[in-house]
Scaffold this active site. Structure first.
Site, short mmCIF file in Angstrom:
data_model
loop_
_atom_site.label_atom_id
_atom_site.label_comp_id
_atom_site.label_asym_id
_atom_site.label_seq_id
_atom_site.Cartn_x
_atom_site.Cartn_y
_atom_site.Cartn_z
N GLU A 77 2.86 4.95 -3.92
CA GLU A 77 2.70 5.95 -5.12
C GLU A 77 4.14 6.78 -5.27
O GLU A 77 4.54 7.35 -6.29
CB GLU A 77 1.47 6.90 -5.16
CG GLU A 77 0.16 6.03 -5.23
CD GLU A 77 -0.16 5.53 -3.96
OE1 GLU A 77 0.16 5.81 -2.88
OE2 GLU A 77 -1.03 4.41 -3.98
N ASP A 87 -8.83 3.65 -2.29
CA ASP A 87 -9.82 4.20 -1.38
C ASP A 87 -11.23 4.59 -1.93
O ASP A 87 -11.39 5.91 -1.96
CB ASP A 87 -9.19 5.25 -0.34
CG ASP A 87 -8.22 4.67 0.22
OD1 ASP A 87 -8.06 3.35 0.14
OD2 ASP A 87 -7.47 5.46 0.91
N ASP A 120 1.03 -1.40 -0.03
CA ASP A 120 0.16 -0.03 -0.07
C ASP A 120 0.83 1.21 0.06
O ASP A 120 2.20 1.33 0.30
CB ASP A 120 -1.06 -0.28 1.24
CG ASP A 120 -1.99 1.06 1.35
OD1 ASP A 120 -2.20 1.70 0.33
OD2 ASP A 120 -2.61 1.45 2.40
C1 GLC Z 1 -4.74 3.50 2.91
C2 GLC Z 1 -5.15 2.22 1.79
C3 GLC Z 1 -6.42 1.47 2.78
C4 GLC Z 1 -5.80 0.95 3.92
C5 GLC Z 1 -5.41 2.29 4.84
C6 GLC Z 1 -4.70 1.88 6.04
O1 GLC Z 1 -5.82 4.35 2.76
O2 GLC Z 1 -5.71 2.41 0.64
O3 GLC Z 1 -6.74 0.32 1.96
O4 GLC Z 1 -6.76 0.52 4.72
O5 GLC Z 1 -4.37 2.81 4.03
O6 GLC Z 1 -3.71 0.94 5.95
#
Ligand code: GLC
Length: 791
Positions: free
Chosen positions: A407, A502, A404
Site C-alpha cells: 500500500e 486480511d 503483499d
Molecule cells: C499480511 C498479508 C497476509 C500474510 C501476512 C504475512 O498480513 O495480508 O496474507 O499472510 O502479511 O506475510
C-alpha cells in the site's frame, strides 16, 4: 504540521464554482470552453464515452499513462455534432447528447430517449485550496456499484468512499480506505446505467449522497478535475468501455484457476512436503502452494532460509513432479542492512533505487524485516531491476508471485525508532526526473518530471505488481505466470490478480465476501478472491465447510490462515467437513472448462467472472440490492448459506426458467423460493439454455490429457462460444480454437448444434458427451467437425 496518510490538511473554506462560458472552440474531438480564467474541455472518445477536464488556471497538467491505456487521440474517430444556442452548447453522438449550459458551465448527459444522467447539480464544478470537486444529481431509484475494493454490501448509496491505498487490517463493514484504490463506479436505474472514472491518482473521495441526499460528489486533492463518463445503458457495456480505457487482464495459466493452499506459514520444507502429500493421499485436488514470509532468511526479500528450506530448488521441482506450482510472497520493504552483505539492499543503495525524503535522506519504515527501505517503483529503471530480481526465483521453478504489503504498509511492527507511528512522507519525491526515467505520457512523449508521494501513493502497489509481471514475463520463457497483489489502482487487472487482504474467520466476512468480489468485478478486476476460511481467527468446521462452498465460486480460490490461528486445511475439521471440501473442490475442477471460458471472456471484453444478478438483470430492481446471490458467468447462480445453523434460505429467481443444479427441478421466474440446504448443499441454479462444458475431476489441472469433455445443456434457446487452448503457454493469441454451440427447440425436439472447431489448437483425442439435462445423452469421438444432435 505533519502530513498523514489520507489526512491531508483540510479546510472549511467555501468552494468557488466555475464561471459562465465565455467562448467555445473545437479542435478535432476536443471541445474547449473558456470560462473566465479557467478552462473546461470535453473530448468525444467513443459514441458512449466522453472525457471532461477542468483546469482552474487554464493550463492542463501533463497526464501519465499509469491507468489510462489510450490517449484521447488514439480512439477511433467518433462522428459527433456540435450545436450552439444562446443558452447551451449541445454535443451529440450516435448514443448520447451532452448539453453544456453556458451559465455556470453545467454539464448534463441524455440518452436517446432524453433521459438525463450524470447531470451536474447546482454546484457543478468547484475548487478551494488544493482541491477540486464536481457535484452531480442522483436520480430517483439510482444505485451505485463498483468503487474497487469495498466492504459492506453491494449498493453504496449514502456512503463516502475514499480512494487512498491503506493496510486495512481488521476491516469491517464500516471501513472506508482499503488496500485497493479504484476511483471508478457505475450508477444504475432501470433502462439506464453509466460509469464514472475519476482520473486522479491523488487522494480522492466520492460522496454518494451522504452529505447532501440527492447529490453525489467527487473530490480530489490534485489540482485538476479529470473524469470520464461512460454510457451503458447496461453494466456489461460500461465495463467493456471502462476496460478499453484502463486495460484488461492477460489470460492466466489454467492451473491458477485450480485450488491454492496457503498459510502464514508453512514453516519448512518438511511441512510443505507433508502438506502436498496430504492433498494427494486424501484425493483433494490442489494446484498451487503459497509460501508466506517465513521461507525467507530473516524476511529478506529474494532470499531463502538455509535452515528451513535448505534445498528450495529440489523442493520446488519435487512439488512440480507431483503437480504443484509454487508461489512465493514478495514484500516491497527491503531490509535495511548496511554491512550485511545483503545484495538487494546493496544494489538498491548503490544505484539509489530507494525512496528518499524531500531533504534527500533515505526514507525507512518498519515492516517484517524491522527497519526497511522502499524501492521507487515509479522509476522505470527501478522496475527493471526489481523485475530481474525475480529471476533468482523463476530459475528454481517458482511459477507465480504474491505481492503483499504494497500500500505500502510501513509500520506493522514494531513502531518507529522513538516508538511512534511512521508515515510515508507525502512530499517524498518519486518517479525520478532525469532523461532515463521519463515515461511515455498519455498525451504523447512528454517529459515527466518527478512527482511526490502525494500524487503517486495510490500507485505503489500497482507499479510493484507491474514490475513483478514484467519480471515473470521475461524470465519464465513461454510459460504464463500468476501474479497476486494486495494493493492496486485502476487498471491493476493488466498486471495481477487481487485478494481482499486480511479478512477474518467470521460469518459476517463470509457473507461480505460476495458483494466485495462482485464490486471488484464491476470495477474491471475479474480475477479476485478472499481467503477461504478467513485469515485471522479460528473457523469452526461448519464455517469452513460453508466457506469452501462459496470459495468454489471465487475466481481465485485460495485457502489461507494467519500465524497463531488454528490450522485451516480442508481435512482438519474431521471427515464430514473434509468430504464437503473434497466435493466442492471436485466440482470446481469439473467446472474448469466453463470457468476458463469466463476468464477468456474477461480477457476479451472486461466482463466480471463472479457477477451480481444486476449484471444480467439490470432492469429488474429486485436485483439492485441482492448481494447474497451471485452468478458465476451467465449461466450458474449460487445462493450460499452464510449463517450458522441455517439449513433453509430464500432465493430470488429473476424472469426466465431456472433449474435446480442438484435436483433438476424447474421454476418459472420471477419467483421467490425457499431452498433446502443442509451442510452438504450449497443451493445452485442454472438458467434455461445454459451450455456448461465440464471435465472429469483431476487432482491438478495438467495431470493428464483430457480424454473426455462433457457438455451439460439445459433445455432452452442459447448460444455459447467455447474457447480452448493448451492453458499455459504465452502464444494463446495464436494457438487457440473456438467452437460455437447452440441449443434451441423445434417442434417437440431440442436441437444441439455444435459448429466446426475453428482455430489452430487441436485437443488430444477425446470423447464428447452431450447431456441434455433431464432428457438423455449422446456421445461421439471429437473430430472437430460440425454436427447437429436431436433430443
Ligand atoms: C499480511 C498479508 C497476509 C500474510 C501476512 C504475512 O498480513 O495480508 O496474507 O499472510 O502479511 O506475510
Amino acid at each position: 504540521m505533519p502530513q498523514y496518510f489520507g489526512k491531508l490538511p483540510t479546510t472549511n473554506q467555501p468552494w468557488t464554482t466555475i464561471g459562465n462560458v465565455k467562448s467555445v472552440t473545437w479542435d478535432n474531438n476536443i471541445i474547449n470552453f473558456d470560462c473566465d480564467n479557467s478552462r473546461l474541455t470535453i473530448s468525444v472518445l467513443a459514441p458512449n464515452l466522453i472525457r471532461v477536464r477542468f483546469a482552474l488556471t487554464g493550463q492542463f497538467m501533463p497526464r501519465r499513462s499509469w491507468a489510462v491505456t489510450l490517449d484521447d487521440a488514439e480512439w477511433v474517430t467518433t462522428p459527433f455534432t456540435v450545436q450552439e444556442t444562446e443558452a447551451t452548447v449541445e454535443i451529440e453522438t450516435a448514443q448520447i447528447r451532452v448539453c453544456v449550459q453556458r451559465e455556470k458551465c453545467r454539464i448534463a448527459c441524455f440518452d436517446k430517449n432524453n433521459r438525463p444522467f450524470a447531470q451536474d447539480a447546482e454546484m457543478g464544478i468547484g475548487w478551494r485550496m488544493g482541491a477540486t470537486a464536481g457535484w452531480k444529481e442522483i436520480v430517483a431509484d439510482e444505485h451505485f456499484y463498483g468503487f474497487g475494493e469495498r466492504t459492506g454490501f453491494l449498493d453504496k448509496l449514502s456512503e463516502v468512499k475514499t480512494n487512498w491505498t491503506t493496510d486495512a487490517l481488521d476491516y469491517d463493514a464500516l471501513t472506508d480506505e482499503m488496500y485497493q484504490a479504484i476511483p471508478f463506479f457505475m450508477a444504475l436505474r432501470p433502462e439506464l446505467g453509466y460509469g464514472i472514472f475519476f482520473n486522479t491518482t491523488f487522494w480522492s473521495q466520492f460522496d454518494i449522497g451522504a452529505e447532501q441526499p440527492g447529490i453525489w460528489k467527487m473530490e480530489t486533492r490534485g489540482g485538476e478535475l479529470d473524469y470520464y463518463i461512460i454510457y451503458g445503458p447496461e453494466p456489461a457495456q460500461i465495463l467493456e468501455t471502462y476496460t478499453q480505457l484502463t486495460g484488461r487482464m492477460p489470460l492466466p495459466p489454467k492451473w491458477a484457476l485450480g485450488y491454492h493452499q496457503c498459510r502464514w506459514s508453512y514453516q519448512s520444507e518438511t511441512v510443505v512436503r507433508e502438506l502436498a502429500q496430504q492433498f494427494r493421499q486424501r484425493r483433494i485436488p490442489c494446484d498451487v502452494i503459497h509460501l508466506d514470509i517465513d521461507y525467507m532468511q530473516g524476511y529478506r526479500v529474494f532470499t531463502w532460509s538455509k535452515q528451513r528450506f535448505s534445498n528450495s530448488a529440489k523442493l520446488i521441482s519435487d512439488l512440480a513432479k507431483d503437480g504443484f506450482k509454487t508461489v512465493t510472497i514478495i514484500d516491497p520493504g527491503v531490509k535495511y542492512e548496511p554491512e550485511g552483505n545483503y545484495d538487494v539492499f546493496d544494489q538498491g543503495i548503490e544505484n539509489d533505487y530507494f525512496v528518499r525524503k524531500a531533504d534527500g535522506t533515505l526514507f525507512h519504515g518498519y515492516v517484517w524485516p524491522e527497519k526497511a527501505v522502499f524501492p521507487d517503483f515509479l522509476r522505470p529503471d527501478v522496475c527493471n531491476w526489481w523485475a530481474d530480481l525475480h529471476k533468482s526465483l523463476t530459475d528454481i521453478g517458482v511459477a507465480g508471485i504474491w505481492n503483499d504489503m504494497n500500500e505500502p504498509a510501513i509500520n506493522d511492527r514494531p513502531f518507529g525508532d522513538e516508538g511512534e507511528k511512521i508515515w510515508f512522507p507525502l512530499d517524498a519525491p518519486q518517479g525520478g526526473g532525469e532523461a532515463g526515467s521519463r515515461e511515455q505520457g498519455a498525451e504523447g512523449n512528454v517529459p515527466v518530471s518527478s512527482s511526490t508521494h502525494t500524487e503517486v501513493h495510490n500507485l505503489y502497489g500497482l507499479m510493484m505488481a507491474k514490475a513483478c509481471y514484467e519480471g515473470l514475463e521475461r524470465h519464465r520463457g513461454s510459460e504464463r505466470s500468476f501474479v497476486l497483489t494486495r494493493s492496486g489502482y485502476a487498471g491493476v487487472q493488466r498486471w495481477s490478480s487481487v485478494w481482499m487482504g486480511d479478512n477474518q474467520s467470521l460469518w459476517e466476512h463470509l457473507e461480505m465476501s460476495l458483494p466485495m468480489l462482485c464490486n471488484m468485478g464491476l470495477s474491471g478486476v475479474a480475477f479476485v478472491g478472499c481467503d477461504i476460511g478467513g485469515f485471522a481467527g479460528n473457523a469452526t468446521g461448519e464455517l469452513f465447510a460453508r466457506w469452501m462452498q462459496v470459495g468454489m465460486l471465487y475466481p481465485l480460490m485460495r485457502g489461507h490462515s494467519a500465524m497463531s490461528t488454528a490450522r485451516h486445511e480442508p481435512w482438519v475439521f474431521g471427515d464430514r467437513v473434509e468430504n464437503i471440501c473434497r466435493e466442492y473442490i471436485n466440482l470446481r475442477y469439473q467446472l474448469l472448462p466453463y470457468i476458463y471460458n469466463l476468464f477468456w471472456e474477461a480477457v476479451t471484453t472486461g466482463a466480471p467472472i463472479l457477477r451480481p444478478l444486476l449484471y444480467h438483470f439490470p432492469n429488474d430492481p429486485k436485483t439492485y440490492s441482492l448481494y447474497d446471490q451471485v452468478l458465476l458467468g451467465a449461466s450458474l447462480m449460487a445462493a450460499p448459506i452464510y449463517r450458522p445453523g441455517v439449513e433453509h434460505r430464500a432465493v430470488y429467481l429473476p424472469a426466465g426458467t431456472w433449474y435446480d443444479w442438484w435436483s433438476g427441478e424447474s421454476y418459472e421466474g420471477p419467483i421467490h423460493i425457499l431452498a433446502h440446504a443442509p451442510l452438504e448443499r450449497m443451493p445452485l441454479y442454472v438458467r434455461s439454455g445454459a451450455i456448461v462444458p465440464m471435465q472429469p475431476v483431476r487432482q491438478y489441472v495438467d495431470q493428464a490429457p483430457l480424454d473426455e469433455m462433457k457438455l451439460r445443456i439445459w433445455p432452452g434457446n442459447k448460444e455459447y462460444q467455447l474457447f480452448e487452448d493448451d492453458g499455459h503457454t504465452n502464444d494463446q493469441d495464436k494457438h487457440f480454437s473456438l467452437t460455437n454451440i447452440s441449443v434451441f427447440t423445434e417442434a417437440n425436439q431440442t436441437i444441439v448444434e455444435i459448429g466446426a472447431r475453428v482455430g489452430e489448437w487441436t485437443p488430444s483425442p477425446r470423447e464428447v458427451i452431450v447431456e441434455l439435462v433431464g432428457v438423455g445423452e449422446q456421445r461421439f469421438q471429437d473430430d472437430g467437425k460440425q454436427r447437429s444432435l436431436q433430443f
